[in-house]
Write an enzyme that holds these catalytic residues in place. Structure first.
Site, mmCIF file in Angstrom:
data_model
loop_
_atom_site.group_PDB
_atom_site.id
_atom_site.type_symbol
_atom_site.label_atom_id
_atom_site.label_comp_id
_atom_site.label_asym_id
_atom_site.label_seq_id
_atom_site.Cartn_x
_atom_site.Cartn_y
_atom_site.Cartn_z
ATOM 1 N N ASN A 47 0.833 -1.211 0.000
ATOM 2 C CA ASN A 47 0.000 0.000 0.000
ATOM 3 C C ASN A 47 0.864 1.257 0.000
ATOM 4 O OD1 ASN A 47 -2.362 -1.471 0.105
ATOM 5 N ND2 ASN A 47 -2.781 -1.075 2.257
ATOM 6 N N HIS A 434 -15.089 2.813 -15.354
ATOM 7 C CA HIS A 434 -14.897 2.056 -14.120
ATOM 8 C C HIS A 434 -16.151 1.265 -13.746
ATOM 9 C CE1 HIS A 434 -14.232 1.856 -9.581
ATOM 10 N NE2 HIS A 434 -13.120 1.361 -10.060
ATOM 11 N N HIS A 588 -15.246 -3.670 -0.049
ATOM 12 C CA HIS A 588 -15.258 -3.043 -1.372
ATOM 13 C C HIS A 588 -16.625 -2.586 -1.883
ATOM 14 C CE1 HIS A 588 -14.054 -2.932 -5.780
ATOM 15 N NE2 HIS A 588 -13.072 -2.280 -5.200
#
Length: 701
Positions: A47, A434, A588
């Site tokens: 990350n 997206h 998510h």
């Protein structure tokens, strides 16, 4: 206005660092198995790598292009943000090193040992030296740096062993790249998992690499380069081959400027000055790390463990379950009767894949259309789409080649799809696609009908077992007609299409969300808003949340990562609560819920409330109409909000705190795993409470 916003907003980058702190907290959580804790250290590290490549990289670009521009949420210039970031990251390195060392020490009794050369047994030292001489030394590409040998280009995130070399009166730098095609670690013979990292092996035998030199100040280093390359800045022409452009973009990323230098050993003043000059960096951009600069090998290690040890060191095995709401017959028939919601990774992605496979051979199916952002390296979905094209179906795949760090994978898949006869189209200049939407068009008794799938996550079979996501499949004709209109607009590069039920960025998604929030504002203290997403940065949305809070609306935001709005700020966000869940799976889903009871409106989709998503991407969210599906989502939100094990609550100062733990103990992800197992086993109703009680007992201290 800006002064008011600053009262209850915070900087995006510093908020992201707070998120990564929560990942590191999981590595320190003693209830998490040891090898899983080490994986969280690895996730924290990767990350941070991406953060430096993208976010820090883009801030450096801003310093050079518009140094006076300020962040509307914090009032800081790009330069001031960079100073705060480097200041905040330094203690995180120390915390990470300590966490890694603690876990490594606790793994030793299990026979899982990452070792320095001096810690090896004598027979192991002989083995390593023999391996080095026979397998490593012949493929090394050492280099000296002097007047006749220029300083080489160091590849982003690759490790280089360095040393000071002396020959006669001359002193120079020696550099040895750790070969990319050799394993990161060398496992030692024996039953235990004993290993040594390859950079340490090379460092130990530098005298064999540079035989005629005296070697000193041995070290290994790693540069992180700016990876924020946007094709939109390339002046794309309609006639350009987009795949070739993306391949150039990937190549360019490897050569970008250095934003961070990591070193294993402290540099002396002379070497530090030398590296600062060569990489055009400042001393504060150099970080010393006492742990590996790459930890990806940790994820493969559990496969080498004996089964009894694996049970002690890793999470209990869990596989996505077949949904109890799915029967063994035709998927198309089931969906025509009733909407179906899948909940990954607790439920398997198989029913959706089965739907596509069935559609690929169904003689009544005419077209399959889908948007793709990220795919797994091996994708059954692509096989079924190719089969459909080969069976005479019209298959349209809108694939986004600019999915960051997945560009090459998507280029390769686009070529495979085209070869099979699929019609492959790409996104828009300046706008990434997206959205996660799939449309099947078929004839039924002479009528054209639709099955539409809308998801919150990618069509990636690997991440569907690791990320939590929702996937809705519906035969609703109104949704289908909107989806057909969406794909028509995508095919003719029309971003301004209008839709009756789907909400689509950049034209209607944010506007509709704000309007739905206005409806709750009119209800005052009877208003209710619950939203779940990955990040919140959009200032229009942030202002509307504050407006709703001031009107008395009770608001819960479940935000995994960046959140630029601060809760509980008197007069601005008193009625706002923000929480984040970091656990075994990556949270998510994007869910927008407005109101309660019969009037409640729920949407699921692909967009976070970030300006890039709402204004610079093509995103799709879909209304949830089916009563049972609504109940599923409400149950999901309820359990998430009740989580008191993995949930952290955002404080008004930007920090996060865990909830006070009291019974019932609720780890939302553990609850959903148990529920999926229970549903798959079709346990009788009277046994359900015992499962919940068992989950709670896991967290009694």
């Amino acid at each position: 206005m800006r002064k008011e916003i600053l009262n209850y907003t915070q900087n995006r980058e510093l908020s992201w660092l707070e998120f990564n702190k929560r990942v590191l907290e999981e590595a320190r959580d003693i209830t998490v198995p040891l090898l899983e804790r080490m994986k969280f250290v690895a996730i924290f590290t990767s990350n941070l790598d991406e953060f430096f490549m993208i976010r820090v990289g883009s801030l450096f670009d801003m310093v050079h292009t518009d140094e006076k521009a300020v962040d509307s949420r914090s009032g800081m210039t790009a330069g001031e943000q960079l100073a705060k970031i480097y200041e905040a990251v330094a203690p995180l390195y120390k915390e990470r090193d300590k966490t890694y060392a603690d876990i490594k020490k606790q793994l030793h009794p299990y026979g899982v040992c990452g070792l320095d050369f001096k810690e090896l047994e004598q027979t192991e030292k002989k083995y390593v030296k023999k391996y080095f001489k026979e397998q490593v030394l012949p493929v090394l590409s050492p280099q000296i740096v002097d007047a006749n040998h220029p300083f080489p280009h160091l590849i982003n995130k690759e490790i280089y062993v360095t040393a000071t070399l002396k020959w006669k009166e001359k002193s120079m730098l020696g550099i040895v790249p750790v070969p990319q095609y050799i394993s990161d670690v060398l496992y030692l013979p024996g039953h235990d998992i004993r290993y040594i990292r390859m950079e340490k092996v090379i460092l130990e035998f530098l005298d064999l690499v540079f035989e005629q030199y005296t070697v000193s100040d041995a070290n290994y280093i790693c540069v992180t380069r700016n990876g924020d390359v946007s094709p939109d800045d390339e002046g794309l022409e309609v006639t350009d081959d987009f795949r070739k452009l993306m391949q150039k973009t990937i190549h360019r990323r490897r050569k970008m400027s250095v934003v961070r230098l990591e070193v294993a050993e402290k540099l002396n003043d002379e070497t530090q000055k030398y590296f600062c000059e060569k990489f055009d960096i400042k001393p504060y951009q150099i970080f010393r790390t006492k742990m590996p600069m790459k930890l990806s090998y940790i994820f493969a290690m559990s496969g080498n463990l004996p089964e009894p040890m694996k049970k002690s060191l890793t999470y209990p095995a869990f596989s996505p379950q077949e949904s109890a709401r799915v029967t063994s017959g035709s998927m198309m028939k089931q969906i025509r009767k009733k909407d179906l919601l899948l909940f990954y990774p607790y439920e398997s992605m198989n029913p959706f894949l089965k739907l596509i496979k069935e559609a690929s051979v169904d003689p009544n199916v005419m077209t399959i259309k889908i948007t793709i952002y990220r795919l797994a390296k091996k994708a059954r979905l692509v096989e079924y789409l190719c089969a459909a094209a080969e069976n005479g179906k019209e298959v349209t795949v809108l694939i986004e080649l600019r999915a960051r760090f997945d560009e090459q994978n998507n280029i390769e898949w686009s070529e495979r799809l085209e070869e099979a006869g699929c019609r492959v189209i790409y996104g828009f200049e300046g706008y990434k696609v997206h959205s996660k939407i799939c449309l099947i068009t078929y004839r039924n008794r002479g009528e054209i009908q639709y099955i539409t799938q809308i998801g919150t996550g990618n069509y990636n079979e690997k991440t569907a077992a690791m990320y939590t996501d929702l996937s809705l499949m519906t035969a609703n004709p109104e949704i289908g007609m909107d989806a057909a209109e969406f794909f028509k607009n995508m095919s003719i590069s029309n971003l301004n299409g209008s839709y009756h039920h789907l909400i689509v960025a950049p034209t209607s998604l944010k506007q509709t969300v704000l309007a739905l929030m206005d409806e709750e504002i009119l209800k005052g203290s009877n208003g209710r808003i619950i939203m779940k997403m990955n990040s919140v940065t959009d200032t229009d949305f942030i202002e509307k949340v504050s407006e709703a809070s001031r009107a008395g609306v009770k608001i819960d935001l479940i935000v995994r990562g960046i959140c630029c709005i601060l809760p509980q700020v008197p007069g601005y966000t008193d009625n706002l609560r923000v929480m984040s869940v970091v656990g075994r799976y990556l949270e998510h889903p994007r869910i927008f819920s407005f109101g309660t009871g019969a009037e409640q409106k729920i949407y699921i989709g692909s967009a976070d409330m970030m300006t890039r998503n709402t204004e610079k991407r093509v995103e799709v969210a879909c209304p949830v109409r089916d009563k049972e599906v609504k109940e599923q989502i409400n149950h999901y939100l309820k359990i998430m909000l009740e989580d008191n094990i993995k949930a952290r609550v955002l404080q008004r100062d930007g920090s996060y705190r865990k909830k006070e733990q009291s019974e019932p103990f609720i780890d939302s992800q553990a609850v959903f795993m148990e529920e999926a197992l229970q549903a798959a086993r079709k346990e009788p109703e009277e046994k359900k409470e015992s499962f919940a009680a068992r989950i709670r007992s896991l967290f009694r201290r």
